[in-house]
Design a protein around this motif. Structure first.
Motif, short mmCIF file in Angstrom:
data_model
loop_
_atom_site.label_atom_id
_atom_site.label_comp_id
_atom_site.label_asym_id
_atom_site.label_seq_id
_atom_site.Cartn_x
_atom_site.Cartn_y
_atom_site.Cartn_z
N THR B 18 1.29 -1.41 -0.14
CA THR B 18 0.25 0.03 0.23
C THR B 18 1.11 1.30 -0.06
O THR B 18 0.56 2.03 -0.60
CB THR B 18 -0.75 0.24 1.22
OG1 THR B 18 -1.42 -0.71 1.43
CG2 THR B 18 -1.96 1.02 1.69
N ASN B 24 -0.68 6.17 -3.80
CA ASN B 24 -1.41 5.51 -2.92
C ASN B 24 -0.74 6.94 -1.55
O ASN B 24 -1.22 7.58 -0.43
CB ASN B 24 -1.32 4.37 -1.80
CG ASN B 24 -1.93 3.46 -2.60
OD1 ASN B 24 -2.81 3.41 -3.37
ND2 ASN B 24 -1.57 1.78 -2.49
N ILE B 28 -2.88 9.02 0.67
CA ILE B 28 -3.43 8.57 2.26
C ILE B 28 -2.06 9.39 2.80
O ILE B 28 -3.32 9.73 4.40
CB ILE B 28 -2.96 6.93 2.00
CG1 ILE B 28 -3.70 5.68 1.38
CG2 ILE B 28 -2.94 6.93 3.69
CD1 ILE B 28 -2.93 4.77 1.19
N THR B 87 -9.50 6.02 2.88
CA THR B 87 -8.24 4.23 2.93
C THR B 87 -8.83 3.42 3.45
O THR B 87 -8.25 2.38 2.58
CB THR B 87 -6.84 5.14 4.21
OG1 THR B 87 -6.85 6.48 3.25
CG2 THR B 87 -5.93 4.31 3.38
N ARG B 91 -9.00 0.25 0.78
CA ARG B 91 -8.31 -1.13 1.04
C ARG B 91 -9.18 -2.19 1.30
O ARG B 91 -8.59 -3.69 1.22
CB ARG B 91 -7.36 -1.11 2.04
CG ARG B 91 -6.22 0.40 2.71
CD ARG B 91 -5.82 0.76 1.18
NE ARG B 91 -5.19 -0.34 0.31
CZ ARG B 91 -4.82 -0.41 -0.66
NH1 ARG B 91 -5.03 0.46 -1.36
NH2 ARG B 91 -3.99 -1.14 -1.53
#
Lengths: 380, 266
Positions: B18, B24, B28, B87, B91
């Motif tokens: 990740t 990302n 994030i 986030t 995921r």
């Protein structure tokens, strides 16, 4: 020339059909409607001129006798405040600390300044401070004028209390465009935001055509690059304008948003659609020809623009300097223009926004064209 | 290899994957830090400007100067909440992606029980959330947000409760929905709406009674309550109830998620 226009028309119609008859278009319309509904309801209080809390705020007071006028005046706004007296300042402080009261006003003796105890940044703090200040000023004026109390003063004082509460709230909800409701504001804000997404989908399809080879086949049939890109921009513009029209009808039906002067609205929509289509073209020109990358970049850029341009975070809660430094953004120009139209402005009153949008569209179009012609020369 | 080591390895690799992606990292951690910084620029005041202007003395419920930082901290925390939920919801769909790509089936063929894969998925959600929290809090802290103004507990507890609740809810959604598109849509839109309806950016007092009542089933509302309990009121005593509710959100989500994912077992 005629052939080029015909080719452009065919490609534009095809791109529009690809976007408009895609199931994703349901989300493009449903999503902003849901957000408008939620934000319209949730933020209604921020946009209304008068604010009354759902339940009166519990105010605990521990004041000396000479400050009794203050308790009396706060008590006269019963929809805003429910007043309880505490034995002493410590008890009042504890009541707020233990969350048994929303706020407290304390003063140990006549010489000590009044202290308001409330959570930082809370509405009750702002309201209470406004009422206390108004009461103190009024009392000082009365003492200075040495006038006896007005015989039928209860009504006046009650009004003063309510007005002060309203004024305190008014300071919170003050915005440059007085009288625009939350549903109107967010309908405009979200339409401006999603108009860019609608417009961008046409350019994403153009880029997709490159990756699938459709573009090469079209070029092989004699379509020039200028015609193809022109069709992309035109379809982006038409999709943006069409989206705005559909949403204007839906928001009028569902949320009673009255869009005002039709000519002003149409001009603003065309200018706005041209600017978002040009922006989309500029993004496509600057980025590598990857459909996913172009789509994601659009999402990022439009989300940021929506944030800074006041579409998602209302200008009412932005500091003035912050909202002013982003007033040149095309989406902000659209927001300003539509807000004026909703308030009854005609074409003359929105000239500034129209020129701003037209200039932005031309600049972005010119830049994008330069990039395409100079930097991406090797690409077909 | 023991169960623990397998779960640890899978979850560690998922977390690493990740954070090794540039996009990302941007979404994030970098973007929330940038957004928080911009929002904190708005808030030059410490919450009592209007009162000071009027010449009335102001005190916070705790009676200290530090808790006035709540005005700035709560807005930055609101941004963090949105990105934490966004986030973890994004995921959450990873397991379905793996199934679609065939890597889940290959892992099962290699002898790893499905229950361990689900457990590793949950652990990786918590790890991704924890790492995000550390980076975002340190980053925004360096840019001026005084997270520790009233002590560690004021911020650690709400953040831990948020990560636990968001991980549980994310797993629950993964158990209910298989379509990555719908999960993406939820991840993009739901957190912002929850934040606005949970009082993350403006006091809920201005919302209608119905919206105020709805806040009781909004995890972001309870996360904000835990934060204000720590910063403005009596610390742990005020944070206990919101923390318990956040924990409940997490547990319910996890139960739904595990049951739902069992249905999807290949």
């Amino acid at each position: 020339m005629t052939a080029s226009i015909r080719q452009m028309g065919v490609i534009t119609a095809h791109l529009i059909r690809k976007v408009a008859f895609n199931p994703a278009v349901v989300w493009l319309i449903a999503m902003p409607l849901v957000i408008i509904y939620i934000l319209g309801i949730t933020m209604h209080g921020l946009f209304s001129a008068e604010f009354t809390p759902v339940k009166p705020y519990r105010i605990v007071v521990a004041l000396p006798e000479e400050a009794g006028f203050l308790v009396e005046r706060i008590s006269r706004a019963p929809k805003h405040f429910a007043v309880e007296e505490a034995r002493d300042a410590q008890e009042a402080r504890q009541a707020v600390f233990q969350r048994q009261a929303d706020a407290a006003i304390v003063a140990a003796d006549g010489d000590e300044p009044l202290t308001v105890i409330a959570p930082p940044g809370s509405i009750v703090l702002e309201m209470l401070a406004g009422v206390v200040q108004a009461s103190l000023e009024q009392e000082a004026q009365q003492v200075a004028a040495a006038q006896p109390p007005v015989e039928n003063g209860s009504r006046e004082e009650s009004d003063t209390g309510a007005r002060s509460a309203g004024a305190a709230d008014g300071a919170l909800s003050a915005m440059p465009w007085e009288g625009v409701g939350s549903f109107e504001y967010f309908s405009i804000g979200l339409i401006v935001m999603f108009m860019a997404f609608a417009s961008h989908s046409a350019m994403v399809h153009c880029v997709q055509d490159r990756s699938t080879g459709a573009y090469l086949r079209i070029r092989a049939l004699g379509v020039t690059r200028a015609v193809y890109l022109g069709a992309g921009i035109t379809s982006g513009m038409l999709l943006g304008a069409g989206f705005s029209l559909v949403m204007a009808v839906i928001t009028w039906t569902l949320f009673r948003v009255v869009w005002g002067n039709a000519a002003a609205w149409a001009l603003m929509t065309i200018a706005g659609a041209a600017s978002v289509a040009s922006l989309s073209f500029l993004l496509t020109a600057l980025l590598p020809s990857d459909p996913k990358g172009v789509e994601n970049a659009g999402g990022t850029v439009y989300s940021l623009l929506a944030f800074f341009g006041g579409s998602t975070v209302p200008l009412t809660i932005m500091p003035r300097w912050f909202s002013e430094i982003f007033s040149w953004l095309p989406n902000r120009k659209m927001l300003d223009g539509y807000l004026k139209i909703v308030k009854g402005a005609g074409v003359k009153e929105i000239e500034q926004e129209l020129f701003g949008l037209a200039a932005a569209a031309l600049i972005m179009l010119g830049l994008a064209w330069l990039v395409v012609m100079l930097l991406k020369r090797e690409e077909v | 290899m023991s169960t623990f080591r397998r779960v640890a390895t899978i979850s560690f690799n998922a977390t690493l994957r990740t954070y090794l992606s540039g996009s990302n990292l941007f979404w994030i951690v970098a973007f929330p830090i940038l957004l928080s910084f911009l929002i904190s620029l708005w808030l030059g005041s410490d919450g009592d400007t209007a009162v000071s202007r009027l010449g009335i003395t102001y005190e916070t419920p705790r009676g200290d100067q530090a808790s006035r930082e709540f005005v700035r901290v709560s807005k930055v925390f609101g941004v963090y909440l949105i990105f934490c939920f966004s986030t973890l919801l994004t995921r959450a769909g990873n397991l379905h992606d793996e199934r679609r790509r065939g890597t889940l089936q290959r892992t099962l063929v290699a002898g790893v029980p499905y229950s361990e894969i689900v457990a590793a998925h949950l652990v990786s959600l918590i790890l991704v959330g924890a790492l995000q929290a550390v980076i975002v809090l340190v980053g925004t802290g360096l840019l001026g947000t005084r997270w520790l103004a009233t002590g560690w507990g004021s911020v650690i507890l709400p953040v831990a409760g948020t990560i636990f609740a968001a991980s549980g809810i994310a797993l629950g959604i993964a158990g209910l929905l298989r379509n990555p598109g719908i999960v993406q849509l939820l991840a993009g839109g739901a957190p912002s709406i929850l934040a606005l309806m949970g009082g993350a950016f403006f006091p809920l007092d201005v919302a209608p009674a119905g919206v105020q009542r709805l806040a009781a089933v909004n995890p972001m509302y309870w996360a904000m309550e835990a934060l204000s309990g720590g910063f403005v009121y009596s610390g742990w005593a005020s944070q206990a109830a919101p923390m318990a509710i956040l924990f409940l959100f997490g547990v319910i989500g996890m139960v739904i998620g595990v049951q739902g994912l069992r249905r999807f077992e290949p």
